[in-house]
Design a protein around this motif. Structure first.
Motif, PDB file in Angstrom:
ATOM      1  N   UNK A  36      40.146  -7.011 -11.458  1.00  0.00           N
ATOM      2  CA  UNK A  36      39.224  -7.460 -12.741  1.00  0.00           C
ATOM      3  C   UNK A  36      37.850  -6.520 -12.318  1.00  0.00           C
ATOM      4  N   UNK A  37      36.538  -6.595 -13.666  1.00  0.00           N
ATOM      5  CA  UNK A  37      34.990  -6.178 -13.176  1.00  0.00           C
ATOM      6  C   UNK A  37      34.506  -7.156 -14.259  1.00  0.00           C
ATOM      7  N   UNK A  38      33.325  -6.954 -13.681  1.00  0.00           N
ATOM      8  CA  UNK A  38      31.870  -7.562 -14.758  1.00  0.00           C
ATOM      9  C   UNK A  38      31.503  -6.311 -15.223  1.00  0.00           C
ATOM     10  N   UNK A  39      32.143  -6.520 -16.610  1.00  0.00           N
ATOM     11  CA  UNK A  39      32.060  -4.680 -17.491  1.00  0.00           C
ATOM     12  C   UNK A  39      30.864  -5.428 -17.634  1.00  0.00           C
ATOM     13  N   UNK A  40      29.583  -4.558 -17.546  1.00  0.00           N
ATOM     14  CA  UNK A  40      27.763  -4.489 -18.363  1.00  0.00           C
ATOM     15  C   UNK A  40      27.393  -5.135 -19.476  1.00  0.00           C
ATOM     16  N   UNK A  41      28.523  -4.773 -19.986  1.00  0.00           N
ATOM     17  CA  UNK A  41      28.106  -4.991 -21.390  1.00  0.00           C
ATOM     18  C   UNK A  41      29.395  -6.532 -22.092  1.00  0.00           C
ATOM     19  N   UNK A  42      30.445  -6.332 -21.658  1.00  0.00           N
ATOM     20  CA  UNK A  42      31.332  -7.139 -22.033  1.00  0.00           C
ATOM     21  C   UNK A  42      31.807  -8.375 -21.077  1.00  0.00           C
ATOM     22  N   UNK A  43      31.376  -7.994 -20.076  1.00  0.00           N
ATOM     23  CA  UNK A  43      31.029  -9.171 -18.938  1.00  0.00           C
ATOM     24  C   UNK A  43      32.903  -9.495 -18.282  1.00  0.00           C
ATOM     25  N   UNK A  44      32.810 -10.207 -18.196  1.00  0.00           N
ATOM     26  CA  UNK A  44      34.788 -10.210 -17.136  1.00  0.00           C
ATOM     27  C   UNK A  44      35.161  -9.179 -17.982  1.00  0.00           C
ATOM     28  N   UNK A  45      35.882  -8.278 -17.785  1.00  0.00           N
ATOM     29  CA  UNK A  45      37.040  -7.562 -18.343  1.00  0.00           C
ATOM     30  C   UNK A  45      38.176  -7.582 -16.979  1.00  0.00           C
ATOM     31  N   UNK A  46      39.882  -7.299 -17.940  1.00  0.00           N
ATOM     32  CA  UNK A  46      40.838  -7.209 -16.575  1.00  0.00           C
ATOM     33  C   UNK A  46      41.000  -5.312 -17.104  1.00  0.00           C
ATOM     34  N   UNK A  79      38.777 -15.170 -12.695  1.00  0.00           N
ATOM     35  CA  UNK A  79      37.754 -15.389 -13.562  1.00  0.00           C
ATOM     36  C   UNK A  79      36.953 -16.037 -14.099  1.00  0.00           C
ATOM     37  N   UNK A  80      37.360 -15.792 -15.210  1.00  0.00           N
ATOM     38  CA  UNK A  80      36.957 -17.322 -15.883  1.00  0.00           C
ATOM     39  C   UNK A  80      36.157 -18.347 -14.892  1.00  0.00           C
ATOM     40  N   UNK A  81      36.798 -19.430 -14.113  1.00  0.00           N
ATOM     41  CA  UNK A  81      36.299 -19.970 -13.392  1.00  0.00           C
ATOM     42  C   UNK A  81      35.392 -19.657 -12.331  1.00  0.00           C
ATOM     43  N   UNK A  82      34.907 -18.277 -11.644  1.00  0.00           N
ATOM     44  CA  UNK A  82      34.733 -17.875 -10.929  1.00  0.00           C
ATOM     45  C   UNK A  82      33.750 -16.622 -11.026  1.00  0.00           C
ATOM     46  N   UNK A  83      32.446 -16.668 -12.369  1.00  0.00           N
ATOM     47  CA  UNK A  83      31.406 -15.876 -12.555  1.00  0.00           C
ATOM     48  C   UNK A  83      30.981 -15.085 -11.278  1.00  0.00           C
ATOM     49  N   UNK A  84      30.736 -15.778 -10.489  1.00  0.00           N
ATOM     50  CA  UNK A  84      30.129 -15.417  -9.565  1.00  0.00           C
ATOM     51  C   UNK A  84      31.200 -13.653  -8.179  1.00  0.00           C
ATOM     52  N   UNK A  85      32.550 -13.758  -9.212  1.00  0.00           N
ATOM     53  CA  UNK A  85      33.005 -12.488  -8.612  1.00  0.00           C
ATOM     54  C   UNK A  85      33.131 -11.171  -9.786  1.00  0.00           C
ATOM     55  N   UNK A  86      32.700 -10.489  -8.531  1.00  0.00           N
ATOM     56  CA  UNK A  86      31.882  -9.250  -9.494  1.00  0.00           C
ATOM     57  C   UNK A  86      32.762  -8.855  -9.593  1.00  0.00           C
ATOM     58  N   UNK A 135      40.844  -6.329  -2.250  1.00  0.00           N
ATOM     59  CA  UNK A 135      39.213  -6.647  -2.448  1.00  0.00           C
ATOM     60  C   UNK A 135      39.047  -7.340  -3.224  1.00  0.00           C
ATOM     61  N   UNK A 136      37.829  -8.251  -2.984  1.00  0.00           N
ATOM     62  CA  UNK A 136      37.203  -9.115  -3.766  1.00  0.00           C
ATOM     63  C   UNK A 136      35.982  -8.862  -3.552  1.00  0.00           C
ATOM     64  N   UNK A 137      34.848  -8.944  -4.683  1.00  0.00           N
ATOM     65  CA  UNK A 137      32.931  -8.919  -4.345  1.00  0.00           C
ATOM     66  C   UNK A 137      32.640  -9.617  -5.128  1.00  0.00           C
ATOM     67  N   UNK A 138      31.797 -10.850  -4.127  1.00  0.00           N
ATOM     68  CA  UNK A 138      31.432 -11.648  -5.087  1.00  0.00           C
ATOM     69  C   UNK A 138      29.778 -11.867  -4.988  1.00  0.00           C
ATOM     70  N   UNK A 139      29.163 -12.232  -6.321  1.00  0.00           N
ATOM     71  CA  UNK A 139      27.606 -12.887  -5.960  1.00  0.00           C
ATOM     72  C   UNK A 139      26.892 -12.750  -4.904  1.00  0.00           C
ATOM     73  N   UNK A 140      25.936 -12.563  -3.781  1.00  0.00           N
ATOM     74  CA  UNK A 140      25.201 -13.268  -3.342  1.00  0.00           C
ATOM     75  C   UNK A 140      24.075 -14.320  -3.373  1.00  0.00           C
ATOM     76  N   UNK A 141      25.057 -15.750  -3.464  1.00  0.00           N
ATOM     77  CA  UNK A 141      23.375 -16.802  -4.176  1.00  0.00           C
ATOM     78  C   UNK A 141      22.205 -15.775  -3.193  1.00  0.00           C
TER      79      UNK A 141
END
Length: 694
Positions: free
Chosen positions: A586-596, A661-668, A688-694
């Protein structure tokens, strides 16, 4: 779309009066060409050329400015240098103009974002909607409004063309006109400063004159809104989309041309298909699909019969049918005997494709009607490799008579073929200059029919919703240590082999004794993401002695690979049994957001990029489609005697990742690779799991 936006777009497309600001009497100027298009297009409303010199242009009274026009003006068509556009916009506001089409270039695409923001601000503050800037124009044939400098298209038809390229707008419209198909509207998007592709999708979805929406896009500014508009449009009529920027060079071209964000091409196409659209690979394919969605009755299924004048044409059709996932089923027993009883003598053994040879059109009609009576196919391809007198009349009769859908390939050469295709189009049918193009159109028609059936029979089920903030800008992120990531996944029911963290050789042995041999040893370090590449993974360890040595080897390997790496220890995992491997990500797509993402592991992912994508929100049906649409699906369902894997467990894993991915928008970013698949159950072996630094 709000009724207010519908009203505002009506004010543009259905304007009863217009002013052309920048009109010119010089035939070499765009101001002249645009006025000539408006007049030649047959516009029946009032036309007011605006030019500081006044006088008459093309026999029409010209005015020095908008404010000098003595009558109300619905639409301002602007073709003046960019620096003068803000002033014209202010005059339009004062004149109470309903909308504008800004053909002028020289804004953001030319480094003048300030000018573009100025006209955007004027429009926002005064509730004025406009097309552009930097466009070729619009053409709305129900109002005979051709407000573009070229081409002038007056052949009315079912297609509405919306593109981000003036050349694509012109080319698609001209193809449709020349072939007798015609268009309903053509819109060149330009910079989309005010009105965007989603607005036009919403508008033409409810436009009674539009049967098919045809789109060429380079990118979208607001992915979630675009998908919502697209899904709504696809519930009402077919939408065909071609997205450019498939390659790195293509994406660079898109950015330099419009500054649009291209996004990942495979993600974009998957998202469009998820919304119900048909996606095309080339501009020719885009046009062929659009034509087919108008001229081929919705097929009842994927079975196709080709009836050809030659073996070569039939073979070409069969080759393309397989690529389109269409089924050219064998003809039933006894069909050959009945063909002979009808006086038809095929050149080859009766089969599918069926080669009749060069026979009169009446023989094609008999064969097609016989096949239809027997229910041989859902679509019959009249595959003419020679000019056949009477082909037009035969196609018309078959289309009106048969239960099966009909498509025509006419590759005979000469005037008879060219004239015949135009006449066939005027009957509302679809004809193509090659069997391959016809078969691709049949594929599009079959997919659209399948989508429509699914829409009518679908049972509403809860979807995993997307988080509200799906398009967060760039930010710093960090990868969780694997034990942290595994713990997070476990809270969503994702299985992982038994494991513990060890910080010494002795501790690894103690843990392995508890877990049971054999075990896998993996380095745990925030500075080493590619553990195998760093020599940080050892497998098949079956004794405490081997385990202690492996620990020392890992420490040495990692220190050589990344001397400054911080090492937290090693993860001791019970080794999982062998099985087929896949990747779920899963990734936070730059256009569509969370994408599997889903695909088979190993070279299937790395070399063949055999992967599928879905954009949140998804349902279980979407997860199942993700699995089934990859080319390697036969390996999952059981291939050459090998047992199939537990599809249900794989669906559950995809849904669990969706919820995370829906629950955790910080997961990039999230990679579960490999996921080992079994006849019963599965096991995630690396995270491998990357999160946005707050």
């Amino acid at each position: 779309m709000t009724q207010e936006t519908v009203r505002q777009l009506d004010g543009i497309f259905k304007a009863r009066s217009l002013a052309l600001i920048g009109a010119s009497s010089d035939p070499d100027k765009l101001g002249y060409m645009t006025l000539d298009s408006i007049v030649s297009g047959g516009y029946e409303g009032s036309i007011y050329p605006v030019n500081p010199k006044g006088g008459k242009i093309m026999g029409l009274q010209a005015y020095g400015s908008l404010t000098e026009i003595p009558a109300p003006v619905d639409l301002a068509v602007i073709i003046v240098p960019a620096k003068f556009v803000p002033g014209v916009m202010r005059e339009a506001v004062g004149k109470k103009v309903k909308g504008a089409v800004i053909l002028s270039a020289g804004f953001r695409e030319a480094g003048r974002a300030d000018l573009e923001e100025e006209i955007a601000s004027i429009a926002r503050e005064n509730n004025l909607r406009f097309v552009g800037p930097n466009v070729q124009g619009i053409n709305y044939l129900p109002n005979k409004l051709c407000a573009m400098f070229f081409p002038v298209i007056t052949q009315r038809g079912p297609l509405t063309v919306i593109t981000q390229s003036g050349s694509a707008t012109a080319g698609l419209a001209e193809w449709a006109a020349e072939e007798g198909v015609g268009i309903n509207a053509a819109v060149n998007l330009g910079n989309q400063t005010n009105l965007c592709e989603s607005d036009y999708l919403d508008y033409f979805a409810q436009d009674e004159n539009t049967e098919v929406i045809v789109m060429y896009l380079e990118g979208v500014a607001n992915g979630p809104r675009f998908l919502a508009s697209l899904k709504n449009a696809c519930l009402q009529k077919p939408v065909v989309i071609l997205k450019s920027g498939r390659t790195e060079a293509g994406e660079r071209s898109v950015r330099s041309h419009t500054g649009a964000l291209a996004g990942n091409h495979r993600v974009f196409n998957s998202a469009c298909r998820q919304a119900g659209a048909i996606t095309a690979d080339t501009i020719e394919h885009l046009y062929d699909c659009a034509k087919g969605l108008v001229g081929i009755k919705p097929p009842r299924g994927n079975r196709v019969l080709s009836i050809a004048t030659s073996g070569g044409m039939g073979t070409l059709a069969a080759d393309q049918a397989q690529a389109e996932k269409l089924d050219m089923t064998p003809l039933p027993e006894g069909f050959a005997r009945e063909l002979k009883e009808q006086g038809l003598a095929p050149l080859t053994k009766p089969s599918n494709p069926l080669d009749l040879g060069y026979v009169p059109a009446a023989d094609f009609q008999k064969a097609a009607l016989m096949a239809d009576e027997k229910g041989v196919a859902d679509t019959i391809l009249l595959n003419l490799g020679d000019p056949v007198p009477g082909a037009v009349e035969t196609a018309d009769y078959l289309n009106r008579t048969m239960r099966a859908s009909l498509a025509i390939s006419y590759l005979g050469g000469g005037q008879e073929e060219r004239k015949g295709r135009v006449e066939i189009h005027k009957l509302g049918l679809a004809a193509y200059p090659s069997p391959e193009r016809a078969m691709r159109a049949i594929g599009a028609a079959a997919r659209r029919a399948e989508i429509t059936r699914a829409q009518s029979t679908s049972v509403s089920e809860p979807a995993i919703p997307a988080p509200a903030n799906t398009n967060a800008g760039p930010s710093e992120s960090r990868f969780l240590l694997e034990p942290e990531a595994v713990e997070l996944l476990s809270s969503y029911g994702v299985s992982y082999p038994r494991h513990e963290l060890a910080r010494s050789p002795e501790e690894t042995a103690e843990i392995a004794d508890r877990l049971g041999y054999p075990v896998v040893l993996k380095v745990v370090s925030p500075d080493v993401l590619h553990k195998t590449e760093a020599g940080g993974v050892m497998v098949g360890l079956s004794s405490s002695q081997a385990l202690k040595k492996a620990y020392e080897d890992i420490m040495q390997n990692v220190s050589s690979y990344a001397p400054k790496a911080r090492i937290e220890g090693t993860l001791v995992c019970r080794q999982a049994p062998k099985g087929l491997e896949a990747i779920v990500g899963a990734v936070q797509d730059a256009v569509f957001g969370p994408t599997l993402m889903f695909g088979l592991g190993g070279i299937h992912t790395e070399l063949f990029t055999d992967v599928s994508f879905r954009v949140l929100p998804i349902q279980r049906a979407d997860a199942e489609e993700m699995i089934r649409e990859i080319k390697g699906f036969p390996l999952l369902s059981g291939f050459r005697g090998n047992p199939g894997i537990d599809i249900g467990s794989l669906i559950e894993l995809i849904m669990a990742v969706s919820k995370l991915m829906a629950d955790r928008p910080e997961v990039r970013e999230l990679d579960l690779n490999p996921v080992r698949l079994y006849e019963q159950g599965l096991a995630v072996l690396d995270v491998r799991l990357a999160v946005t630094e707050s």
